[in-house]
Design a protein around this motif. Sequence first.
Motif, PDB file in Angstrom:
ATOM      1  N   ASP A   3       6.771  -4.067 -14.849  1.00  0.00           N
ATOM      2  CA  ASP A   3       5.968  -3.144 -14.050  1.00  0.00           C
ATOM      3  C   ASP A   3       4.467  -3.427 -14.099  1.00  0.00           C
ATOM      4  O   ASP A   3       3.782  -3.434 -13.075  1.00  0.00           O
ATOM      5  CB  ASP A   3       6.215  -1.700 -14.495  1.00  0.00           C
ATOM      6  N   ALA A   4       3.938  -3.614 -15.313  1.00  0.00           N
ATOM      7  CA  ALA A   4       2.492  -3.783 -15.460  1.00  0.00           C
ATOM      8  C   ALA A   4       2.014  -5.029 -14.717  1.00  0.00           C
ATOM      9  O   ALA A   4       1.009  -4.989 -13.995  1.00  0.00           O
ATOM     10  CB  ALA A   4       2.119  -3.856 -16.934  1.00  0.00           C
ATOM     11  N   PHE A   5       2.730  -6.134 -14.875  1.00  0.00           N
ATOM     12  CA  PHE A   5       2.326  -7.371 -14.212  1.00  0.00           C
ATOM     13  C   PHE A   5       2.486  -7.253 -12.697  1.00  0.00           C
ATOM     14  O   PHE A   5       1.603  -7.662 -11.935  1.00  0.00           O
ATOM     15  CB  PHE A   5       3.146  -8.548 -14.742  1.00  0.00           C
ATOM     16  N   LEU A   6       3.590  -6.696 -12.245  1.00  0.00           N
ATOM     17  CA  LEU A   6       3.801  -6.514 -10.814  1.00  0.00           C
ATOM     18  C   LEU A   6       2.681  -5.673 -10.201  1.00  0.00           C
ATOM     19  O   LEU A   6       2.165  -5.982  -9.120  1.00  0.00           O
ATOM     20  CB  LEU A   6       5.151  -5.845 -10.558  1.00  0.00           C
ATOM     21  N   GLY A   7       2.311  -4.599 -10.898  1.00  0.00           N
ATOM     22  CA  GLY A   7       1.247  -3.750 -10.389  1.00  0.00           C
ATOM     23  C   GLY A   7      -0.072  -4.487 -10.259  1.00  0.00           C
ATOM     24  O   GLY A   7      -0.816  -4.290  -9.296  1.00  0.00           O
ATOM     25  N   ARG A   8      -0.362  -5.355 -11.212  1.00  0.00           N
ATOM     26  CA  ARG A   8      -1.638  -6.081 -11.177  1.00  0.00           C
ATOM     27  C   ARG A   8      -1.688  -7.111 -10.060  1.00  0.00           C
ATOM     28  O   ARG A   8      -2.753  -7.394  -9.510  1.00  0.00           O
ATOM     29  CB  ARG A   8      -1.893  -6.777 -12.519  1.00  0.00           C
ATOM     30  N   ILE A   9      -0.541  -7.717  -9.720  1.00  0.00           N
ATOM     31  CA  ILE A   9      -0.566  -8.772  -8.703  1.00  0.00           C
ATOM     32  C   ILE A   9      -0.188  -8.270  -7.317  1.00  0.00           C
ATOM     33  O   ILE A   9      -0.142  -9.046  -6.360  1.00  0.00           O
ATOM     34  CB  ILE A   9       0.341  -9.958  -9.097  1.00  0.00           C
ATOM     35  N   GLY A  10       0.086  -6.957  -7.188  1.00  0.00           N
ATOM     36  CA  GLY A  10       0.320  -6.404  -5.858  1.00  0.00           C
ATOM     37  C   GLY A  10       1.706  -6.612  -5.305  1.00  0.00           C
ATOM     38  O   GLY A  10       1.893  -6.679  -4.085  1.00  0.00           O
ATOM     39  N   ILE A  35      -6.241  -8.640  -3.305  1.00  0.00           N
ATOM     40  CA  ILE A  35      -6.720  -9.969  -2.907  1.00  0.00           C
ATOM     41  C   ILE A  35      -5.546 -10.931  -2.777  1.00  0.00           C
ATOM     42  O   ILE A  35      -5.443 -11.696  -1.808  1.00  0.00           O
ATOM     43  CB  ILE A  35      -7.732 -10.494  -3.936  1.00  0.00           C
ATOM     44  N   LEU A  36      -4.648 -10.906  -3.758  1.00  0.00           N
ATOM     45  CA  LEU A  36      -3.499 -11.809  -3.718  1.00  0.00           C
ATOM     46  C   LEU A  36      -2.605 -11.536  -2.515  1.00  0.00           C
ATOM     47  O   LEU A  36      -2.055 -12.459  -1.911  1.00  0.00           O
ATOM     48  CB  LEU A  36      -2.695 -11.692  -5.016  1.00  0.00           C
ATOM     49  N   ASP A  37      -2.455 -10.267  -2.154  1.00  0.00           N
ATOM     50  CA  ASP A  37      -1.627  -9.940  -0.995  1.00  0.00           C
ATOM     51  C   ASP A  37      -2.194 -10.573   0.273  1.00  0.00           C
ATOM     52  O   ASP A  37      -1.478 -11.170   1.078  1.00  0.00           O
ATOM     53  CB  ASP A  37      -1.528  -8.422  -0.841  1.00  0.00           C
ATOM     54  N   GLU A  38      -3.507 -10.449   0.440  1.00  0.00           N
ATOM     55  CA  GLU A  38      -4.145 -10.985   1.646  1.00  0.00           C
ATOM     56  C   GLU A  38      -4.198 -12.503   1.632  1.00  0.00           C
ATOM     57  O   GLU A  38      -3.916 -13.166   2.635  1.00  0.00           O
ATOM     58  CB  GLU A  38      -5.560 -10.413   1.763  1.00  0.00           C
ATOM     59  N   GLN A  39      -4.568 -13.071   0.473  1.00  0.00           N
ATOM     60  CA  GLN A  39      -4.816 -14.510   0.399  1.00  0.00           C
ATOM     61  C   GLN A  39      -3.555 -15.329   0.122  1.00  0.00           C
ATOM     62  O   GLN A  39      -3.461 -16.482   0.528  1.00  0.00           O
ATOM     63  CB  GLN A  39      -5.837 -14.803  -0.712  1.00  0.00           C
TER      64      GLN A  39
END
Length: 725
Positions: free
Chosen positions: A489-496, A463-467
Amino acid sequence: MAERSIESPTDAATAPDAAAPSGALTAAMKDAIQDAYRAWLAARDFRPRRGQREMIAFIARTLTQHDHRFGLIEAGTGTGKTAAYVLAAVPVARALGKQIVIGTATIALQEQVVLRDLPDLVSRSGLDFSFQIAKGRGRYLCVKRLDDHLRADGGQASLVLDEQPADHQQLYQSMLEQFMRRAWNGGQDDWDGELPTDAWRGVTTDHRGCANKRCTFFKQCPFFRARGDLEGADVVVANHDLILSDLALGGGAVLSEPQDTIYLIDEAHHLPNKTQSHFTARMRLAGTRAWTDQLRTASGTLAQRLGRPESLVELAVTLSGAADELAGALVDIEGHCQDLDYGERDGEVAVHRFPLGEVPAALVAANRSAEPVIASVDSGLARIRSYLQQILEGELDWAEPSEAEEWLPVLSQLEGRTAGVAALLRDFAGAANASGGPRIARWVVQSDLDYELVSAPVDPGGILDEQFWSPAHAVIMTSATLTSLGRFDAFLGRIGLRLDASVALPNADAEAVPLAATLRIASPFDYPNIAELVVPKLAVEPSDPAAHTDAVAERLPQLLSVARSALVLCTSWRQLRRIVELLPETYAARALVQGDSAKQVLLATHRERIDAGEASYLIGLASFAEGVDLPDDYCRHVIITKLPFAVPDDPLSEATAEWLEAEGRNPFFELQVPDVAMKLIQACGRLIRHEGDYGRITLLDRRVVTRRYGRTLLESLPPYRVTVE
């Protein structure tokens, strides 16, 4: 005095020079940033901090990259994050012709930035920039709706939706008087006194219910006055929810266009959960059936009040039929929900979660049958809106044109509810998760009187990537806790986002995932000498929750006697209530317990007691584990009753773990342990708020020394002096 170069010692050789191409970090930008930083330090009589200088340099470089202008900064308490990101971004934004939007986690933090931090920087740095606070339309008074409630006829349109509680009339009259005397600006957060939620809901509106410039009270409108101030501001201070709402509307609805904006997201660790919450769809079946009755009543009454024009009467009849059909479809959906197996959660509600989000074919079919019906309702309401707008524009001359403006707020609520119902039905109607498609968690909550269908995104990153990432010019995210176990890594993965081209995200094309630069800045505090972390010897571990809670309660009086002030952090209401119940009267009289009063009232009372030389102990849940500032004697002891693992039967957490397991991954070590590490850092961070602070942290959970993951958790914390009994 600060050094001339803004680069960190390790990166000085890589910074672009004055001859860099347009868009790069030029010498003029660097000079402006450094001059402002030096002036601010001198005015505050501060010495330059290495971490703050590194943060300023990192932001300036990231904002002026050719592409992938995404930066993540974990900066420990005491770094001076707000000053760093403002001093770095303002000269760059001005040179590039961009507006800055600062995003905070809460309204309270917004106001802190606007009322304290930015005025300080403007007055002491030499940077001449303007700033404004931005809030959603729902946090401002709608003067038209207030007038409707106070009119002699009571606002007939609002009565259709039962929105005019008689006991709020005195409050509404006081609102009007203070607004007209300019003693109140119409902002929800600026009202001096009690403001019940249902009372406020009756005098505000959203974009659908607003007549805009055609409104009788447009020139007096608090929202449009505030919005007008945003257009010329160099810096706008919003919150995460408003930014997400604006982006969901395509950007530029309230804030500036994303491509013209530099976003500075503070407390960014909240962003994934905020995104999931914002894009979660819900529908209560019994409540929605009751709403179909309102729909019938409203459409018929509207036609009557506007003089029964033939086209509107026909539309009201059509809407009434669609409402009947929708009510029938909801009964069918409820029948399928009754056949599901439910498991009790937390002793209060029963939940059926669909494995991997896949809904049974019969329930999918029932939702598909309802889809065209809700689409018909939406279309009908849109046509009514068109009629009302034509009346306001003078293009239609029906018998009672004055009614059009009054009915816009009613239509707004009907359309808003329709959109929510349509989103849920649409999701459940397509609930067979295609391979490689978005991962969605779906469940049904059963209560005594209703069933609630819920759909929530498992991956906020998509969603963040698109919006957000795709349209935004640049985004800087910062917090004291962005890493888990020392890695992003964990945070980056969650936010795309991803750190470099060699790191791919699951279910995503690595080349399509934007790159992000990262920086980790240690706190300047001398933790080993000012803070001790103690792990007491307890006979019981949290695997036996009841016995562990009793053991904590037994030890608590001894722990509270260590200092005059303490913050006790519990992990559940059940645990909190039991601990308070067992607390001896001597200590109970000094305890301030979450739920007994508003959070800010408890904090104010606590400070008053400490200032008076008395003992005071705050006892609360996760909301007290971050964003609570209790320096010096206000908090000398933080007591953490248990490691903050997420509630094991939370449907969204369960679904996320299930998806990871389906991919052959370990959800405990990939999801739960990193999450606990971040929460534990936040909780411990309540103790030391500045360099001269000191105190003790007690962790009443032996798993940090008896479990394999315990050492990893301890190593993720600041370098406290650790004592294990």
